[in-house]
Design a protein around this motif. Structure first.
Motif, PDB file in Angstrom:
ATOM      1  N   GLU A 226       0.819  -1.225   0.057  1.00 57.84           N
ATOM      2  CA  GLU A 226      -0.023  -0.045   0.006  1.00 57.84           C
ATOM      3  C   GLU A 226       0.952   1.542   0.138  1.00 57.84           C
ATOM      4  O   GLU A 226       0.709   2.348  -0.706  1.00 57.84           O
ATOM      5  CB  GLU A 226      -1.035  -0.061   1.222  1.00 57.84           C
ATOM      6  CG  GLU A 226      -1.997  -1.180   1.179  1.00 57.84           C
ATOM      7  CD  GLU A 226      -2.823  -1.061   2.292  1.00 57.84           C
ATOM      8  OE1 GLU A 226      -2.698  -0.153   3.328  1.00 57.84           O
ATOM      9  OE2 GLU A 226      -3.777  -2.005   2.524  1.00 57.84           O
ATOM     10  N   LEU A 227       1.797   1.302   0.738  1.00 52.27           N
ATOM     11  CA  LEU A 227       2.834   2.276   0.769  1.00 52.27           C
ATOM     12  C   LEU A 227       3.337   2.881  -0.480  1.00 52.27           C
ATOM     13  O   LEU A 227       3.575   3.755  -1.058  1.00 52.27           O
ATOM     14  CB  LEU A 227       3.949   2.281   1.923  1.00 52.27           C
ATOM     15  CG  LEU A 227       3.410   2.324   3.532  1.00 52.27           C
ATOM     16  CD1 LEU A 227       4.397   1.752   4.273  1.00 52.27           C
ATOM     17  CD2 LEU A 227       2.831   3.630   3.731  1.00 52.27           C
ATOM     18  N   ASP A 228       4.028   1.407  -1.129  1.00 48.20           N
ATOM     19  CA  ASP A 228       4.621   1.561  -2.461  1.00 48.20           C
ATOM     20  C   ASP A 228       3.541   1.950  -3.400  1.00 48.20           C
ATOM     21  O   ASP A 228       4.293   2.602  -4.665  1.00 48.20           O
ATOM     22  CB  ASP A 228       5.326   0.269  -2.832  1.00 48.20           C
ATOM     23  CG  ASP A 228       6.495  -0.127  -2.168  1.00 48.20           C
ATOM     24  OD1 ASP A 228       7.360   1.024  -1.474  1.00 48.20           O
ATOM     25  OD2 ASP A 228       7.091  -1.222  -1.642  1.00 48.20           O
ATOM     26  N   LEU A 229       2.574   1.352  -3.589  1.00 45.26           N
ATOM     27  CA  LEU A 229       1.438   1.740  -4.387  1.00 45.26           C
ATOM     28  C   LEU A 229       1.195   3.670  -4.561  1.00 45.26           C
ATOM     29  O   LEU A 229       1.126   4.054  -5.721  1.00 45.26           O
ATOM     30  CB  LEU A 229       0.063   1.148  -4.171  1.00 45.26           C
ATOM     31  CG  LEU A 229      -0.030  -0.060  -4.793  1.00 45.26           C
ATOM     32  CD1 LEU A 229      -1.311  -0.862  -4.133  1.00 45.26           C
ATOM     33  CD2 LEU A 229       0.087  -0.281  -6.160  1.00 45.26           C
ATOM     34  N   LEU A 230       1.510   3.991  -3.564  1.00 45.11           N
ATOM     35  CA  LEU A 230       1.170   5.628  -3.475  1.00 45.11           C
ATOM     36  C   LEU A 230       2.373   6.276  -4.131  1.00 45.11           C
ATOM     37  O   LEU A 230       2.185   7.209  -4.823  1.00 45.11           O
ATOM     38  CB  LEU A 230       1.248   6.202  -1.957  1.00 45.11           C
ATOM     39  CG  LEU A 230       0.113   5.691  -1.147  1.00 45.11           C
ATOM     40  CD1 LEU A 230       0.531   6.300   0.302  1.00 45.11           C
ATOM     41  CD2 LEU A 230      -1.470   6.368  -1.701  1.00 45.11           C
ATOM     42  N   ALA A 231       3.570   5.598  -4.302  1.00 46.78           N
ATOM     43  CA  ALA A 231       4.729   6.274  -4.808  1.00 46.78           C
ATOM     44  C   ALA A 231       4.914   5.802  -6.490  1.00 46.78           C
ATOM     45  O   ALA A 231       5.339   6.606  -7.278  1.00 46.78           O
ATOM     46  CB  ALA A 231       5.945   5.835  -4.258  1.00 46.78           C
ATOM     47  N   ARG A 256       2.034  -7.340  -7.829  1.00 45.39           N
ATOM     48  CA  ARG A 256       0.971  -8.066  -7.604  1.00 45.39           C
ATOM     49  C   ARG A 256      -0.092  -7.365  -6.830  1.00 45.39           C
ATOM     50  O   ARG A 256      -1.365  -7.567  -7.283  1.00 45.39           O
ATOM     51  CB  ARG A 256       1.482  -9.232  -6.365  1.00 45.39           C
ATOM     52  CG  ARG A 256       2.655 -10.253  -7.051  1.00 45.39           C
ATOM     53  CD  ARG A 256       3.146 -11.107  -5.873  1.00 45.39           C
ATOM     54  NE  ARG A 256       3.969 -11.972  -6.294  1.00 45.39           N
ATOM     55  CZ  ARG A 256       3.710 -13.108  -6.871  1.00 45.39           C
ATOM     56  NH1 ARG A 256       2.841 -13.497  -7.241  1.00 45.39           N
ATOM     57  NH2 ARG A 256       4.880 -13.814  -7.192  1.00 45.39           N
ATOM     58  N   ALA A 257       0.125  -6.193  -5.875  1.00 41.24           N
ATOM     59  CA  ALA A 257      -0.808  -5.741  -5.301  1.00 41.24           C
ATOM     60  C   ALA A 257      -1.725  -4.823  -6.471  1.00 41.24           C
ATOM     61  O   ALA A 257      -2.892  -4.680  -6.497  1.00 41.24           O
ATOM     62  CB  ALA A 257      -0.317  -4.828  -4.482  1.00 41.24           C
ATOM     63  N   TRP A 258      -0.780  -4.242  -7.396  1.00 39.12           N
ATOM     64  CA  TRP A 258      -1.268  -3.184  -8.391  1.00 39.12           C
ATOM     65  C   TRP A 258      -2.308  -4.181  -9.466  1.00 39.12           C
ATOM     66  O   TRP A 258      -3.286  -3.545  -9.678  1.00 39.12           O
ATOM     67  CB  TRP A 258      -0.228  -2.557  -9.493  1.00 39.12           C
ATOM     68  CG  TRP A 258      -0.697  -1.762 -10.304  1.00 39.12           C
ATOM     69  CD1 TRP A 258      -1.382  -0.294 -10.128  1.00 39.12           C
ATOM     70  CD2 TRP A 258      -1.027  -1.833 -11.738  1.00 39.12           C
ATOM     71  NE1 TRP A 258      -1.777  -0.041 -11.278  1.00 39.12           N
ATOM     72  CE2 TRP A 258      -1.385  -0.969 -12.387  1.00 39.12           C
ATOM     73  CE3 TRP A 258      -0.442  -3.070 -12.373  1.00 39.12           C
ATOM     74  CZ2 TRP A 258      -1.892  -0.887 -13.567  1.00 39.12           C
ATOM     75  CZ3 TRP A 258      -0.863  -3.395 -13.878  1.00 39.12           C
ATOM     76  CH2 TRP A 258      -1.661  -2.095 -14.284  1.00 39.12           C
ATOM     77  N   LEU A 259      -1.914  -5.334  -9.705  1.00 31.96           N
ATOM     78  CA  LEU A 259      -2.558  -6.114 -10.614  1.00 31.96           C
ATOM     79  C   LEU A 259      -3.954  -6.737 -10.079  1.00 31.96           C
ATOM     80  O   LEU A 259      -4.925  -6.695 -10.785  1.00 31.96           O
ATOM     81  CB  LEU A 259      -1.811  -7.242 -10.924  1.00 31.96           C
ATOM     82  CG  LEU A 259      -0.538  -6.997 -11.788  1.00 31.96           C
ATOM     83  CD1 LEU A 259       0.226  -8.386 -11.874  1.00 31.96           C
ATOM     84  CD2 LEU A 259      -1.074  -6.647 -13.428  1.00 31.96           C
ATOM     85  N   ARG A 260      -3.764  -6.825  -8.643  1.00 31.45           N
ATOM     86  CA  ARG A 260      -5.105  -7.187  -8.064  1.00 31.45           C
ATOM     87  C   ARG A 260      -6.066  -6.268  -7.904  1.00 31.45           C
ATOM     88  O   ARG A 260      -7.174  -6.172  -8.156  1.00 31.45           O
ATOM     89  CB  ARG A 260      -4.578  -7.832  -6.650  1.00 31.45           C
ATOM     90  CG  ARG A 260      -5.849  -8.239  -5.858  1.00 31.45           C
ATOM     91  CD  ARG A 260      -5.306  -8.933  -4.402  1.00 31.45           C
ATOM     92  NE  ARG A 260      -4.406  -8.053  -3.876  1.00 31.45           N
ATOM     93  CZ  ARG A 260      -3.129  -8.364  -3.293  1.00 31.45           C
ATOM     94  NH1 ARG A 260      -2.472  -9.320  -3.993  1.00 31.45           N
ATOM     95  NH2 ARG A 260      -2.837  -7.290  -2.837  1.00 31.45           N
TER      96      ARG A 260
END
Length: 433
Positions: A226-231, A256-260
């Motif tokens: 979640e922290l990395d997605l913000l960046a 993986r998180a972004w794809l999900r």
């Protein structure tokens, strides 16, 4: 006011019988109704007998004053050829339990899994090459699809449940399919587990503890993602330069998180591994996945869901009349033209009464701003970094003058004067569901 309700998934087997009985004893006198949810899969020749046993058991308990109501659903589907019977039955069972619980006003469903079930799940996932999320096994509680699923006995050893059944003399059924070695969990229980416990008596507790550690580690990875997605990501997509600056493990984790989040479901490990190898390249590229495609263009990765079906050129709309703001569906072009009123920067509404819709043929020129020279659409698309899949849609003309281009907007040569009623246009492609 209706009494509060809690549901128990009740197969009639030993574990679910014990959990249902314990729940009824706890709920008695508290004004709580317990729903005994039974799913008849119809896979065994004994399925109807198990259903009759479960129902009669509940009727006897109700006659003694225990607050139980028996509910049953019979599955009328069967696994397709080549499907895993185990996986099909599990998915169908959970869908049926959810629907049955919500239909009768229960949002909490108790499941009778215990510590050995958790240990077996970890072993099976490890043998399948699962990642950390798979090695986490089953959660104690999880909220999904409007229902909270809870496993109150997940930390209890199987022996305690067996002792409870003996102490209360609870009748239960035995599923003969548990001896069928065609199923992976049964093979583990019959051939592996006895030898494992003999060699490592604490295996059950140790494996369950490892699953708990894996759950904690998975939660930490999710928070890091979640922290990395913000960046590295926003509504436009995944910014590959920022993403590439992360370490390899963090790139994998946030990908993986972004794809999900982009698609709504987890990506297979094979796709993640391929993207880790190939996303560092240059130029436009696409990777088919699920209901759409992953598309790379100018340092940005996007997930484009669906694709409009091919339509013959002669089936496309060639004319359109716009007299007010609103949505104009053009199925032949595979999208919707959205018309919105604006105070400035739009096209005069009077220009849109008689429009022509055309496909690109080459040679069209577009003026991107007042005072700027008209240039070819190809150069304008490149200058504006419009990817190829956002260039589809009709070119809109009025009286032979180009008015609007999907991906670029209103041609500066038709911008309205101050005070004129004016609108802006936006092309919205339709996607397959």
């Amino acid at each position: 006011m209706d009494a509060p309700r809690v549901a128990v998934a009740y197969s009639g087997g030993r574990d679910s019988t014990a959990l249902l009985h314990a729940t009824l004893k706890a709920a008695a006198g508290q004004g709580i109704e317990v729903l005994a949810l039974h799913v008849n899969h119809g896979l065994s020749r004994h399925a109807d007998a198990w259903q009759r046993h479960a129902q009669s058991q509940c009727e006897r308990w109700a006659a003694r004053g225990l607050p139980v109501r028996f509910l049953v659903v019979r599955l009328d589907t069967r696994p397709a050829a080549g499907d895993s019977v185990e996986a099909w039955a599990r998915q169908a069972r959970y869908r049926a339990l959810r629907d049955l619980a919500l239909q009768h006003g229960a949002t909490l469903v108790l499941l009778a899994h215990h510590r050995r079930d958790q240990a077996e799940t970890l072993l099976l996932q490890a043998l399948r090459g699962a990642g950390l999320a798979g090695l986490s096994g089953m959660p104690q509680a999880v909220q999904r699809d409007g229902v909270t699923w809870m496993r109150p006995w997940l930390a209890l050893p199987r022996e305690q449940i067996e002792a409870y059944v003996r102490r209360h003399r609870l009748a239960h059924v035995d599923d003969d399919s548990n001896a069928d070695a065609r199923f992976a969990r049964n093979r583990l229980r019959l051939a592996v587990w006895p030898a494992l416990i003999e060699a490592f008596p604490q295996a059950e507790a140790s494996l369950a503890e490892s699953a708990a550690w894996a759950q904690e580690a998975t939660a930490c990875l999710n928070e890091l993602a979640e922290l990395d997605l913000l960046a590295v990501a926003d509504d436009a997509g995944l910014h590959l330069r920022a993403w590439s600056a992360l370490s390899t493990p963090r790139r994998s984790n946030v990908l993986r998180a972004w794809l999900r989040t982009s698609s709504g479901h987890a990506a297979p490990a094979t796709l993640v591994a391929r993207l880790l190898r190939e996303l560092g390249g240059s130029g436009a590229a696409a990777w088919p996945w699920g209901e759409g495609e992953l598309k790379r263009y100018r340092g940005l990765l996007r997930y484009v869901r669906g694709a409009r079906p091919a339509v013959a050129v002669d089936e496309r709309e060639s004319a359109l009349s716009i007299r007010r703001a609103g949505l104009h569906t053009l199925p032949g072009w595979g999208g919707v033209l959205k018309v919105s009123r604006v105070k400035e920067g739009g096209v005069p509404l009077a220009w849109l009464a008689h429009l022509e819709l055309k496909a690109r043929t080459g040679g069209e020129r577009f003026q991107a701003g007042i005072g700027r020279p008209p240039r070819s659409l190809k150069k304008q698309f490149q200058a504006a970094a419009v990817p190829a899949w956002e260039r589809d849609g009709p070119l809109v003309y009025s009286g032979g003058q180009l008015v609007y281009v999907p991906g670029l907007g209103i041609d500066a040569r038709v911008i309205a004067l101050p005070g004129q009623p004016q609108v802006t246009l936006r092309w919205l492609p339709l996607t397959s569901s």
